[in-house]
Design a protein around this motif. Structure first.
Motif, PDB file in Angstrom:
ATOM      1  N   ILE A 271       0.833  -1.206   0.000  1.00 32.61           N
ATOM      2  CA  ILE A 271       0.000   0.000   0.000  1.00 32.61           C
ATOM      3  C   ILE A 271       0.861   1.245   0.000  1.00 32.61           C
ATOM      4  CG2 ILE A 271      -1.656   1.338   1.367  1.00 32.61           C
ATOM      5  CD1 ILE A 271      -2.813  -1.337   2.321  1.00 32.61           C
TER       6      ILE A 271
ATOM      7  N   THR B 226     -13.223   4.429  -2.002  1.00 31.16           N
ATOM      8  CA  THR B 226     -13.314   3.015  -2.359  1.00 31.16           C
ATOM      9  C   THR B 226     -13.075   2.135  -1.140  1.00 31.16           C
ATOM     10  OG1 THR B 226     -12.535   3.481  -4.609  1.00 31.16           O
ATOM     11  CG2 THR B 226     -12.390   1.201  -3.844  1.00 31.16           C
ATOM     12  N   ALA B 227     -12.076   2.477  -0.331  1.00 36.24           N
ATOM     13  CA  ALA B 227     -11.798   1.705   0.881  1.00 36.24           C
ATOM     14  C   ALA B 227     -12.990   1.741   1.831  1.00 36.24           C
ATOM     15  CB  ALA B 227     -10.547   2.249   1.573  1.00 36.24           C
TER      16      ALA B 227
ATOM     17  N   THR C 128     -15.881  -0.337   0.487  1.00 39.86           N
ATOM     18  CA  THR C 128     -15.585  -1.766   0.552  1.00 39.86           C
ATOM     19  C   THR C 128     -15.753  -2.311   1.959  1.00 39.86           C
ATOM     20  OG1 THR C 128     -14.007  -1.518  -1.284  1.00 39.86           O
ATOM     21  CG2 THR C 128     -13.828  -3.502   0.043  1.00 39.86           C
TER      22      THR C 128
ATOM     23  N   GLY D  36      -7.348   1.778  -2.792  1.00 38.08           N
ATOM     24  CA  GLY D  36      -8.397   1.757  -1.781  1.00 38.08           C
ATOM     25  C   GLY D  36      -8.850   0.353  -1.430  1.00 38.08           C
ATOM     26  N   ILE D  37      -8.981  -0.513  -2.433  1.00 38.14           N
ATOM     27  CA  ILE D  37      -9.376  -1.907  -2.183  1.00 38.14           C
ATOM     28  C   ILE D  37      -8.342  -2.600  -1.307  1.00 38.14           C
ATOM     29  CG2 ILE D  37      -9.734  -4.143  -3.289  1.00 38.14           C
ATOM     30  CD1 ILE D  37     -10.908  -2.590  -5.691  1.00 38.14           C
TER      31      ILE D  37
ATOM     32  N   LEU E  18      -6.247  -1.113   0.728  1.00 34.73           N
ATOM     33  CA  LEU E  18      -6.278  -0.489   2.046  1.00 34.73           C
ATOM     34  C   LEU E  18      -7.382  -1.104   2.905  1.00 34.73           C
ATOM     35  CD1 LEU E  18      -5.274   1.725   3.984  1.00 34.73           C
ATOM     36  CD2 LEU E  18      -6.877   3.300   2.880  1.00 34.73           C
ATOM     37  N   ALA E  19      -8.538  -1.354   2.309  1.00 36.05           N
ATOM     38  CA  ALA E  19      -9.632  -1.992   3.047  1.00 36.05           C
ATOM     39  C   ALA E  19      -9.239  -3.390   3.503  1.00 36.05           C
ATOM     40  CB  ALA E  19     -10.889  -2.046   2.173  1.00 36.05           C
ATOM     41  N   SER E  20      -8.531  -4.140   2.637  1.00 37.92           N
ATOM     42  CA  SER E  20      -8.131  -5.496   3.009  1.00 37.92           C
ATOM     43  C   SER E  20      -7.088  -5.495   4.118  1.00 37.92           C
ATOM     44  CB  SER E  20      -7.597  -6.239   1.784  1.00 37.92           C
ATOM     45  OG  SER E  20      -6.305  -5.790   1.438  1.00 37.92           O
TER      46      SER E  20
ATOM     47  N   TYR F 130      -7.228  -3.724   6.732  1.00 33.38           N
ATOM     48  CA  TYR F 130      -7.994  -3.750   7.980  1.00 33.38           C
ATOM     49  C   TYR F 130      -8.756  -5.061   8.148  1.00 33.38           C
ATOM     50  CZ  TYR F 130     -11.477  -2.803  11.515  1.00 33.38           C
ATOM     51  OH  TYR F 130     -12.265  -2.897  12.623  1.00 33.38           O
TER      52      TYR F 130
END
Length: 404
Positions: free
Chosen positions: A141, A161-162, A165, A349-350, A352-354, A356
């Motif tokens: 990231i 996006t994050a 998601t 963003g995708i 970054l969400a993963s 977490y």
């Protein structure tokens, strides 16, 4: 001299059998020794194919890399396939893919059987592998964010996006926001583009290219329609991996959230086993996409590993063959370039969400876990330690924590 061919002008083509045997030998060597992820793979390819063997000149290699980074899919695998096609035709491309991919497939399938056969999912070193995955994705990231979201507009796309998601965690959310980001990019970023390229003479016919592109989109569209009629579940299984392989922009790490949303919520594999396999995938050479082989083996044994591997790599093969003859005109379109800029921001963003969920929520459970992930991140980012050493350190750290 006019740059009109991928092949070095003064180097004649070898006979077909010799060419194919050379492709197999060199690609297998790379599959056994190429640690470090896609960027490192491209360096190994350059050393072996361009500098040592002179199968391509510098400009041709740079242009092929640019094309593969432009397309969705595993860039290093697509470069290898492209070089194999140039050297030995379509069969050469297939052999190059097999040589580069098969070693890590075998290693990860064996790891899956080890995980199942000895019930080691709760051991300290498995928890250490999960923490390694957190550090490696955080590093990805950081690097991708600096390159792909350098201004407030692209950073905004990434953050929205994050957030979406995480708030709306379905398998279709990443797809939807990739499409939206692409549309925004086509409108807003088309004036910011400027990829410098030269025209290439491509050794693939346009008819074959059109057939491959039609096959790519046909499978992508028809499989979801046909899966409700398949009682065995194999079509749905194939579709999940094929769709994930079709939507990965920005590097192999992005396949993590796509596959997680396909299989973990449905209970086909639990988060613990999912992340243990992802951590192990960092320790083996070859493409990160072979993580799919591990998942297939965990869910459906050897047949599952075979189907998962074919399904996730098939889009890469179809796209590289389909795009080669059209690269000269495609890469010069400001709208296409702008679309890609928007998509790449959404990809950050995708990922970054993963970081977490599922990574952080599953792996970082105590202050000691946080301390270990910080140390691993330090090793990766600032000390530039090879990823396989970081994997070993993480597994050792997890084992020590389990004994305390």
């Amino acid at each position: 001299m006019e740059h009109n061919s991928f092949l070095t002008p003064d180097k004649p083509k070898p006979n077909k059998v010799r060419a194919l045997s050379e492709v197999l030998a060199v690609s297998t060597k790379l599959g056994l020794t190429s640690f470090g992820g896609p960027t490192a793979h491209l360096g190994y390819f350059h050393e072996e194919y361009v500098r040592r063997r002179k199968w391509m000149d510098e400009r041709s290699y740079a242009d092929l890399v640019a094309l593969c980074q432009f397309l969705p899919g595993p860039a290093s695998s697509q470069v290898g396939i492209g070089i194999g096609i140039i050297r030995g035709g379509l069969l050469g491309g297939l052999i190059a893919w097999l040589g580069f991919t098969l070693p890590s497939v075998i290693a990860l399938v064996l790891f899956a059987f080890l995980l199942q056969g000895f019930d080691i999912s709760r051991t300290g070193w498995i928890h250490g592998l999960k923490i390694v995955a957190v550090a490696i994705v955080a590093q990805a990231i950081l690097g991708m964010g600096q390159k792909l979201t350098p201004d407030r507009y692209r950073a905004t796309i990434a953050i929205f996006t994050a957030a979406a998601t995480l708030v709306w965690p379905t398998a279709f959310t990443p797809i939807l926001f990739i499409v939206i980001a692409g549309m925004v990019g086509m409108i807003h970023f088309r004036k910011m583009t400027g990829i410098q390229t030269v025209d290439l003479s491509i050794p693939v016919s346009r008819n074959l290219a059109i057939f491959c592109l039609a096959t790519f989109f046909g499978i992508l569209i028809l499989l979801p329609v046909l899966t409700p009629f398949d009682r065995s579940g194999w079509l749905l299984f194939f579709d999940s991996f094929y769709r994930s392989g079709s939507l990965v922009f920005g590097g192999g790490h992005v396949v993590l959230p796509l596959l997680e949303r396909e299989f973990v919520p449905t209970g086909l594999i639990n988060k613990s086993d999912f992340l243990a396999g992802y951590g192990a995938a960092q320790a083996v050479p070859g493409p990160l996409f072979t993580f799919a082989s591990y998942l297939g083996a965990m869910m459906r044994g050897v047949p599952g590993a075979l189907v998962a591997t074919i399904a996730i790599f098939l889009p890469a093969f179809l796209l590289i063959v389909g795009a080669l003859p059209f690269w000269n005109s495609l890469c010069k379109s400001p709208k296409i370039q702008g679309t890609l800029i928007g998509i790449n921001a959404a990809v950050v963003g995708i990922l970054l969400a993963s970081l977490y969920d599922p990574l952080w929520t599953t792996a970082i459970l105590t202050p000691v876990d946080f301390a270990l992930v910080c140390m691993l991140f330090l090793m990766l980012v600032f000390w530039k330690v090879p990823p396989w050493i970081v994997v070993v350190a993480g597994a050792a750290g997890g084992t020590i924590m389990n004994l305390l």
